[in-house]
Every structure is written in structure tokens, then in C-alpha cells.
Design an enzyme around this catalytic site. Sequence first.
Site, short mmCIF file in Angstrom:
data_model
loop_
_atom_site.label_atom_id
_atom_site.label_comp_id
_atom_site.label_asym_id
_atom_site.label_seq_id
_atom_site.Cartn_x
_atom_site.Cartn_y
_atom_site.Cartn_z
CG ASP A 13 -3.73 7.38 -5.08
OD1 ASP A 13 -4.40 7.30 -5.92
OD2 ASP A 13 -3.58 7.39 -3.87
CD GLU A 14 0.35 3.55 -8.93
OE1 GLU A 14 -0.75 3.79 -9.18
OE2 GLU A 14 0.48 2.45 -8.30
CE LYS A 16 -4.41 3.85 -11.01
NZ LYS A 16 -3.57 4.28 -9.93
N GLY A 40 -9.72 7.42 -7.50
CA GLY A 40 -9.79 8.59 -7.74
C GLY A 40 -8.72 8.97 -8.79
CG HIS A 41 -8.43 7.03 -12.07
ND1 HIS A 41 -8.70 6.25 -12.80
CD2 HIS A 41 -8.00 6.60 -10.90
CE1 HIS A 41 -8.36 4.91 -12.11
NE2 HIS A 41 -7.64 5.21 -11.02
CD GLN A 218 -8.51 0.64 -6.74
OE1 GLN A 218 -8.92 -0.61 -7.62
NE2 GLN A 218 -8.90 1.54 -6.55
P1 GDP Z 1 -4.07 7.94 -10.25
O1 GDP Z 1 -4.97 7.27 -9.28
O2 GDP Z 1 -3.09 7.16 -10.50
O3 GDP Z 1 -4.77 8.32 -11.33
O4 GDP Z 1 -3.58 9.33 -9.65
P2 GDP Z 1 -4.21 10.69 -8.64
O5 GDP Z 1 -4.94 11.21 -9.55
O6 GDP Z 1 -5.24 9.86 -7.49
O7 GDP Z 1 -2.74 11.07 -8.05
C1 GDP Z 1 -1.96 11.66 -8.91
C2 GDP Z 1 -1.85 13.03 -8.49
O8 GDP Z 1 -0.61 13.77 -9.16
C3 GDP Z 1 -3.02 13.77 -9.01
O9 GDP Z 1 -3.36 15.14 -8.15
C4 GDP Z 1 -2.63 14.54 -10.63
O10 GDP Z 1 -2.99 15.54 -10.96
C5 GDP Z 1 -0.97 14.73 -9.94
N1 GDP Z 1 -0.04 14.61 -11.03
C6 GDP Z 1 -0.03 13.53 -12.12
N2 GDP Z 1 1.20 13.83 -12.78
C7 GDP Z 1 1.68 14.67 -12.36
C8 GDP Z 1 3.00 15.14 -12.57
O11 GDP Z 1 3.80 14.75 -13.06
N3 GDP Z 1 3.54 16.23 -11.61
C9 GDP Z 1 2.85 16.66 -10.55
N4 GDP Z 1 3.24 17.78 -9.84
N5 GDP Z 1 1.46 16.13 -10.46
C10 GDP Z 1 0.92 15.25 -11.15
P1 IMO Z 2 -6.54 4.67 -7.32
O1 IMO Z 2 -7.37 3.96 -8.76
C1 IMO Z 2 -4.51 4.27 -3.49
C2 IMO Z 2 -6.37 1.58 -0.83
C3 IMO Z 2 -7.11 1.96 0.44
C4 IMO Z 2 -6.64 0.94 1.44
C5 IMO Z 2 -6.82 -0.56 0.46
C6 IMO Z 2 -8.02 -1.26 0.35
O2 IMO Z 2 -6.76 6.21 -7.27
O3 IMO Z 2 -4.87 4.44 -7.47
P2 IMO Z 2 -10.48 -0.32 -0.38
O4 IMO Z 2 -11.32 0.73 -0.18
O5 IMO Z 2 -10.13 -0.56 -1.88
O6 IMO Z 2 -11.22 -1.48 0.16
O7 IMO Z 2 -9.25 -0.09 0.27
O8 IMO Z 2 -6.74 0.19 -0.96
N1 IMO Z 2 -6.73 2.20 -2.13
C7 IMO Z 2 -6.21 2.91 -2.81
N2 IMO Z 2 -5.21 3.62 -2.70
N3 IMO Z 2 -5.33 4.57 -4.75
C8 IMO Z 2 -6.55 3.80 -4.98
O9 IMO Z 2 -7.20 4.21 -6.24
C9 IMO Z 2 -6.97 3.27 -3.96
N4 IMO Z 2 -8.16 2.54 -3.95
C10 IMO Z 2 -8.09 1.74 -2.67
O10 IMO Z 2 -6.41 3.29 0.67
O11 IMO Z 2 -5.17 0.99 1.90
MG MG Z 3 -6.04 7.97 -7.38
#
Ligand code: GDP
Ligand code: IMO
Ligand code: MG
Length: 419
Positions: A13-14, A16, A40-41, A218
Amino acid sequence: MSSITILGCMWGDEGKAKIVDFIGAEADVVARFQGGANAGHTIVLEDKKYIFHTVPSGILYPETKCVIGAGTVIDPYGLRDEMESLIAQGIDFTNRLFIDDRAGLVLSLHRQLDQKSEENLGAGKIGTTGKGIGPAYSDQAARCALRIGDLRYPEWLEQRLDNFYKYHQITLSASERKEELESLLEVGKFFQPYIAQTDQMLRNWYREGKSILFEGAQGTLLDLIYGTYPFVTSSHTVSGGVCIGTGFPPRWLDNILGVFKAYTTRVGAGPFPTEIEGPLADQIRQKGNEFGSTTGRPRRIGWFDAVAAQYSASLNGIDSLAITLLDVLTGLPELKICTSYLKHNQKLPGFVTHPIELKEIQPEYLTLPGWDIDISKMQKWDTLPKEAKQYLEAIQDLLKLPVKIVSVGQDRRQTIVNK
Ligand code: GDP
Ligand code: IMO
Ligand code: MG
């Protein structure tokens, strides 16, 4: 001819997808190489929010080809729903989405086993997403898994499904068996036009001079081997995973971009040395909307951990950094960055992955001043307040890598390129 690999470098969830979407404008191909619907991207584009689970984040660019590589695991019903919902929003997959025939299948038994295993573990649970990822990858290693390419061959599928249930010591009734076979054959028809040997396609595209973007899911600290095992996912999230998961030669990984949040989050159980709890964590969680994109769970919050980040950068061979969600730190009077781990007051040489060792360490922090002005509309590095630049420079110095991209908001346009 070039490839760029975009990796989450901490616990997922960085941001990406936001970075993949930003850089994706220049890519001919975007490929996922591992993971499944545990991802979840999120991409926000002109106030419209998309959350991708298995579909690569490049799909919003109509000319970009997308690949779901052999190293992924696919819940066929979930992916069909995801695609149908995007088709309803006008996205065309024809001749644009290619799914490797060797990608593993996640079946409903895998989800049940995932959930059951978490229940059995009780307090010791991993905190998985419950999507069946661990059991699906385990079955691949045990050679009893089904792969998406199997859905094309009814007799073979029947044999594989019987073997799968035998392996799990489950006897289906005749009607359950028939129902599952029919339903798999039916969903298989939906995927027929998309199934291909994508490793060869990727290598050919690269040779033809196309630019290829690999989208990690991840994060490095969730890697099955190099992460904080057992609190990890079941795939190889590190840069080496690209080659395993797509059949792309290691020598062709030209550029590796590491994505880090300006602070750290983790969802699920496991050690987290820089974790903050209480009102400050709540404030950051609310401001950063730190709730899982797949499960809605509140994410745990912590300071930027440069010790873990150095490990991740060196493990992946990162060339440059993207720092996301910097805007979320606006308004905090001071910011901390963990610069070393202490054990019995002695500095450790670097990151450790064993949960016992991670519990024993004390983070040592550098404290930096915060800033107050809104940075979310800033377009240039130079316009950032000096404290924000100082914060980014501290990360650069600690990681000895340049920050190339700074994200200051969810939208594609809220991105600063550091020239
Ligand atoms: P991913 O799994 O690494 O693609 O990240 P996620 O989508 O799960 O979580 C990142 C969250 O941060 C999402 O809700 C994005 O819309 C949000 N996001 C991404 N970049 C920024 C940013 O620079 N600022 C803010 N406030 N939100 C951001
Ligand atoms: P994205 O791509 C954050 C975590 C789960 C748990 C561990 C194992 O959006 O960054 P799993 O269901 O894969 O067997 O769970 O990994 N986890 C994530 N945490 N972002 C994700 O994906 C994750 N996918 C799995 O919360 O700790
Ligand atoms: Mg995510």
C-alpha cells in the site's frame, strides 16, 4: 528498448498504483508478476476512483497492453467480475490483456482454507486478506494446483480437479463435482481470448524496442522469503520475482523504482518497529485515509523506517525512489525517521527479519521540523517548503538514492518530478 520495475518497498500500500499510473503514460506494456486479488491498487483520475485487484494498473491507458504473468494467482470469478465492471465503464480488453496460461487458480476451497487457518491460529494469526493466496501458492508447490490454461481442456481439467480434491482428502458428491466442473468450464470460456504464453511476448516486445513496466504488488517486507516471515504473503515481491513471475531475463531489468510512503503503514499482524499508536496515529490514518483497499481494515501507522528501507533498497537493487503521501505529513509539528536499530544499546549493522529480533530492537530516531503550508497542489520540487525538502533529502542521504518522484495527492496530476 527499456524496462522499469515499480516495487512497493515496505509492507504494501505504498501508493504503487498511483506511481504506475503516472509513469504508465510512457509504457507500452504493464505487467503484474506476482500476487493476486490480495492486492488493492488505487488510481484516482479526475475524481474517479478505480481499485484494481488483479488487472494491471496500466489498463486505463487505451493503447497500453497489459499482462497478468505466470507468477500470479487468479480467482477466475473475481477477475471476471473485475473485468466486467471495467468493461461496463468503457474499458476495452480486446487484444490488450494477456493472461499467462501458467498463472495459478485460486479456488473457493483456497479461500475457505485461508479463513479456517486464520481462525485456527487465533491470536497468532497472520491477518491475511482472506483471498486464498497462501493455500493457492502452497498447492502450486505441492503440484496439485490448477492453472488458468487448464480451463481450456475439459478432460484434463476433470483429472486435475479430482487430483486436487484427492490431495486435500475431500470427496465431492457427484452433483458438487459436476457443478464445479461446469462452472470452471464456463468461466474458462470467458478467459479463452486472453490466454497466452506471455513470457515470449514480453521478450519479443522488449527486443522490438517497446517499453515494459512491471507492477509489483504487496511489498518487499511481505516477501515470502525475505520479508518478516511468517507475517508475509506467499509470493516473491522482490525484484527477482519479476523474472520468476514473467519469464523476463534478469539482465533486462533496466531500471528499478522503489515506492515508499513518506511514513510507514502495515495492515495485518507482525512486527512493526516504528509503529505509533494513539491520537497521532489516528490523525495520520484519517488524513491519509489509511484503510485497506481490499479489506477496509484500518492500517497500522508508523514513522519512516530508514533501516528497513535500506534493506529493501539494497535487496531489490533500487535505482531511484518515489516518495508518496508526503501531503499527509503537512501540519505535524515534527517528523521522525528511524536511522538505526539498537539492541541492548548497541547499534545493529542493519535490518533484521526475525520477529523475535524485531521485537527486541529499539528504533533510534532523527527528528526533523514539520511544515504547515498545503503542498498538495505543488508541481515543482523548488516550491516545496524547506522543511519538506529537508525531510526528503534526509531520506535520500540515508538511502543513498535519489528521490525522483514525490506524490502529494491521490490524483495523477498531484505528482512532482525531481529533475
Ligand atoms: P498500492 O497498493 O501500493 O497501490 O496502494 P493503495 O492504493 O492500496 O493505497 C494507497 C492509497 O493512498 C490510495 O488510497 C491512493 O489513492 C492514496 N495515495 C497515493 N498517493 C497519494 C498521495 O501522494 N497523497 C495522498 N493523500 N494519497 C495518496
Ligand atoms: P498491495 O498490492 C498491504 C498482507 C496482509 C497480511 C499478509 C498476508 O495493495 O500493496 P495474504 O492475503 O497475502 O496471504 O496476506 O500480507 N497483504 C497486504 N498488505 N497491501 C497488500 O497489497 C497486501 N496483500 C497482502 O494484510 O498481513
Ligand atoms: Mg494496496
